[in-house]
Design an enzyme around this catalytic site. Structure first.
Site, short mmCIF file in Angstrom:
data_model
loop_
_atom_site.label_atom_id
_atom_site.label_comp_id
_atom_site.label_asym_id
_atom_site.label_seq_id
_atom_site.Cartn_x
_atom_site.Cartn_y
_atom_site.Cartn_z
N ILE A 140 0.81 -1.21 0.00
CA ILE A 140 0.00 0.00 0.00
C ILE A 140 0.85 1.26 0.00
O ILE A 140 0.53 2.24 -0.68
CB ILE A 140 -1.03 -0.01 1.16
CG1 ILE A 140 -2.03 1.14 1.00
CG2 ILE A 140 -0.35 0.08 2.50
CD1 ILE A 140 -2.90 1.04 -0.19
N GLY A 174 -1.19 -10.05 0.57
CA GLY A 174 -0.33 -9.16 1.35
C GLY A 174 -1.05 -7.93 1.82
O GLY A 174 -2.26 -7.90 1.97
N CYS A 175 -0.29 -6.88 2.05
CA CYS A 175 -0.83 -5.66 2.64
C CYS A 175 -1.08 -4.58 1.62
O CYS A 175 -0.55 -3.48 1.73
CB CYS A 175 0.06 -5.15 3.76
SG CYS A 175 1.73 -4.75 3.20
N VAL A 176 -1.79 -4.87 0.58
CA VAL A 176 -2.17 -3.82 -0.37
C VAL A 176 -3.46 -3.22 0.08
O VAL A 176 -4.24 -3.81 0.77
CB VAL A 176 -2.26 -4.36 -1.81
CG1 VAL A 176 -3.65 -4.78 -2.12
CG2 VAL A 176 -1.78 -3.38 -2.81
#
Length: 105
Positions: free
Chosen positions: A66, A103-105
């Site tokens: 992100i 993941g952390c998108v």
């Protein structure tokens, strides 16, 4: 997996609506998915984000973190959520034709 008609063709999607064959993605498919994500019509900023996500995925095989997404597009997180109410992972990645991010998108 289910088949749905997006952009005029049958596309396989998972239970969350993510397409399973990213190579079949095109702008007509993106617009149809955007309608399901409360992100339609896609604005210039929406396309900027979608195209960045798409290119990053094609280059690296994953969705970007992100922080990188925000930095590289110049769009803050608040703006991204306005464009894609489902957020960068669920909404924007889905519209960009990426597999469901882990993941952390």
């Amino acid at each position: 997996m289910a088949l749905v008609k997006l952009g005029g063709i049958d596309i396989e999607v998972d239970e969350d609506g993510f397409i399973q064959e990213p190579d079949k993605w095109n702008e007509a498919i993106a617009e149809d998915i955007a309608k399901t994500e409360e992100a339609y019509p896609l604005s210039e900023d929406s396309w900027k984000l979608v195209k960045y996500l798409r290119q990053y995925y094609l280059d690296y095989g994953i969705a970007p973190p992100i922080r990188m997404l925000v930095k590289q597009t110049g769009l803050d997180l608040k703006t991204i959520y306005k464009l894609f109410p489902g957020g960068p992972a669920k909404g924007a990645c889905k519209v960009a034709g990426l597999p469901k991010p882990t993941g952390c998108v």
